[in-house]
Design a protein around this motif. Structure first.
Motif, mmCIF file in Angstrom:
data_model
loop_
_atom_site.group_PDB
_atom_site.id
_atom_site.type_symbol
_atom_site.label_atom_id
_atom_site.label_comp_id
_atom_site.label_asym_id
_atom_site.label_seq_id
_atom_site.Cartn_x
_atom_site.Cartn_y
_atom_site.Cartn_z
ATOM 1 N N ARG A 179 -26.821 43.938 -32.511
ATOM 2 C CA ARG A 179 -26.258 42.601 -32.409
ATOM 3 C C ARG A 179 -24.826 42.514 -32.946
ATOM 4 O O ARG A 179 -24.213 41.441 -32.901
ATOM 5 C CB ARG A 179 -27.153 41.615 -33.170
ATOM 6 N N ASP A 204 -23.682 36.498 -37.833
ATOM 7 C CA ASP A 204 -22.602 35.608 -37.400
ATOM 8 C C ASP A 204 -21.337 35.844 -38.213
ATOM 9 O O ASP A 204 -20.224 35.881 -37.659
ATOM 10 C CB ASP A 204 -23.035 34.145 -37.530
ATOM 11 N N ASP A 264 -29.602 36.078 -39.647
ATOM 12 C CA ASP A 264 -28.829 35.564 -38.510
ATOM 13 C C ASP A 264 -27.448 35.100 -38.955
ATOM 14 O O ASP A 264 -26.446 35.326 -38.263
ATOM 15 C CB ASP A 264 -29.571 34.405 -37.835
ATOM 16 N N GLU A 265 -27.381 34.458 -40.113
ATOM 17 C CA GLU A 265 -26.085 34.019 -40.652
ATOM 18 C C GLU A 265 -25.220 35.230 -40.989
ATOM 19 O O GLU A 265 -23.998 35.223 -40.728
ATOM 20 C CB GLU A 265 -26.297 33.168 -41.908
#
Length: 481
Positions: free
Chosen positions: A430, A403, A399-400
């Protein structure tokens, strides 16, 4: 090879003509040697006006051609291009330094042919006229198109605009990069010999800063397609605003390459490094930010160092050269300055650096350079360098990593490497980018090419490239019920 006379003239209205306001001559520098390889004439506003007027005169008749006739013209262009393929490869190597045997012949020159072949296939099946209920939907050429192209993949960027424009019935004015005049002049020769009608294709050499705004604001230009810097894109967009013409832009990139914890590290890092260093890093979709699990950082650094040190850097005419010089003096200065910025900001220099490779003091050569332990707020992670400079950024969780990848003003492309295509595809969904390459996938000539955010607007390549050059007309009541 290209006629020297053609470099001192412009192709307007089906013939080579001298500049209207006298000859302003500029030296073309061989980036491998720093020596003059040729002379090219730059035009003035008067030459641009002549080219646009010629395109405007030719447009109605060409737009009215039956689609089958334009398709046959594309077939003729493909045949003539294939005949001059070796000349095109040599022209590209001479003007921007791409290694002849490992890049110019197999890819740089070939992409131009592939775009025309793809356009030929699409034109043969494209639905320009269809019924939707009682309404007829017509797809019609947008009109006179100004094509403004860069130096890094010079004929690729010309052909991916020119092929669909010609296929759908537009007339064009090409303003190629002043740093890549040879391939553009050769393209004009190819189109002339293929039988493109007078005025349908026109080319004027000169400064992008001088001609971009003029073309974008010209009342007889209906559409502008530009590949280049963000500053150039903004300038052209502003100039086109008053006449509300269509503008298609392919601009910068700072693509993230997410290497997932499940990936084969040797394979993924090797692919990421070599893809980054291909074309001396001068590719808008280059994977310039490599995101790797924090606990694998040292292993990644060791692999990246070994890969870089195995790459053959040097003479673009040598058969085994993988990486030639930076294409021009201005870009060379930019790349060296950015390497120095990376060192000054505290990034760990894994390999390479600002010094020229040993034995290549002449020309615009740069070592393959890798920085690691980079923060995404460092300059080398934020700005497009457009050279063989890779930044490795560690992450804690996937997830990082996503981002970090999305934390960029750019959104042209992305890369994901995982154990399976399904796993990589889940991450691709994503990413805020116009393209994503999974597990080392190659480009697809029929897939849309373009980006999100400040990487531009519109799409090129394949059927999506056709759409950029078409208007949509609804003819209501075409069928009486």
């Amino acid at each position: 090879m290209i006629s020297a006379d053609h470099l001192l003239n412009f192709y307007i209205d089906g013939r080579w003509v001298a500049p209207e306001a006298g000859v302003s001559r500029h030296e073309i520098i061989n980036p491998a040697t720093g020596e003059v390889s040729g002379i090219v004439a730059y035009g003035t506003d008067a030459d641009v006006h002549s080219a646009v007027h010629a395109a405007a005169r030719a447009f109605p008749k060409y737009a009215a051609w039956p689609q089958a006739q334009r398709t046959e013209l594309l077939r003729s262009v493909c045949a003539e291009y294939e005949r001059r393929l070796h000349d095109m490869a040599e022209a590209i190597t001479a003007e921007m330094g791409a290694p002849l045997e490992t890049l110019s012949k197999p890819l740089q020159a070939q992409t131009g042919l592939w775009h025309f072949q793809t356009a030929l296939e699409i034109a043969s099946n494209f639905d320009f006229d269809r019924l939707r209920g009682t309404t007829r939907i017509l797809r019609e050429p947008v009109g006179v198109c100004a094509l403004i192209t860069p130096w890094n993949w010079p004929v690729n960027q010309i052909a991916c605009k020119l092929a669909p424009a010609l296929a759908v019935g537009c007339s064009v004015v090409l303003k190629p990069s002043q740093n890549a005049p040879y391939s553009a002049a050769l393209m004009a020769e190819i189109l002339h010999d293929a039988g493109v009608p007078a005025g349908v294709f026109n080319m004027v050499q000169g400064s992008g800063a001088a001609f971009g705004e003029l073309l974008a604001s010209h009342p007889q230009v209906d559409m502008v397609s530009l590949t280049g810097s963000n500053a150039a894109g903004a300038s052209v967009t502003k100039a086109a605003a008053d006449s509300v013409k269509r503008v298609s832009l392919e601009l910068g990139g700072k693509s993230a390459n997410i290497i997932l914890p499940t990936a084969d590290l040797q394979q993924a890092v090797t692919h990421g490094v070599t893809t980054m260093m291909h074309n001396s890093g001068q590719t808008c979709v280059a994977p310039s930010r490599m995101l790797v699990p924090h606990d694998k950082l040292q292993e990644v650094e060791a692999i990246a160092k070994r890969v870089c040190e195995s790459l053959v850097v040097g003479d673009p005419l040598a058969a085994d050269t993988f990486m030639g010089p930076i294409a021009n003096a201005r870009q060379y200065k930019r790349v060296v300055e950015m390497i120095e910025v990376g060192v000054a900001e505290g990034a760990y220099l894994v390999t390479g650096g600002a010094a020229k490779p040993a034995g290549y003091e002449r020309g615009y050569f740069v070592q393959p350079t890798v920085f690691s332990r980079v923060s995404n707020q460092m300059t080398i992670a934020r700005e497009e360098i457009f050279g063989p400079v890779l930044a490795i950024l560690p992450y804690g969780t996937v997830d990082e990593a996503i981002d970090i990848a999305n934390d960029s003003p750019y959104g042209l492309s992305g890369y994901v490497y995982g154990a399976t295509a399904d796993e990589a595809q889940d991450i691709a969904r994503r990413l805020r980018t116009g393209m994503v390459h999974l597990n080392g996938a190659n480009v697809d000539m029929a897939a849309p090419w373009g980006g999100y955010k400040q990487s531009g607007n519109g799409r090129e390549w394949g059927a999506w490239g056709f759409e950029e050059f078409l208007e949509t007309k609804a003819v209501l009541g075409a069928v009486v019920v």
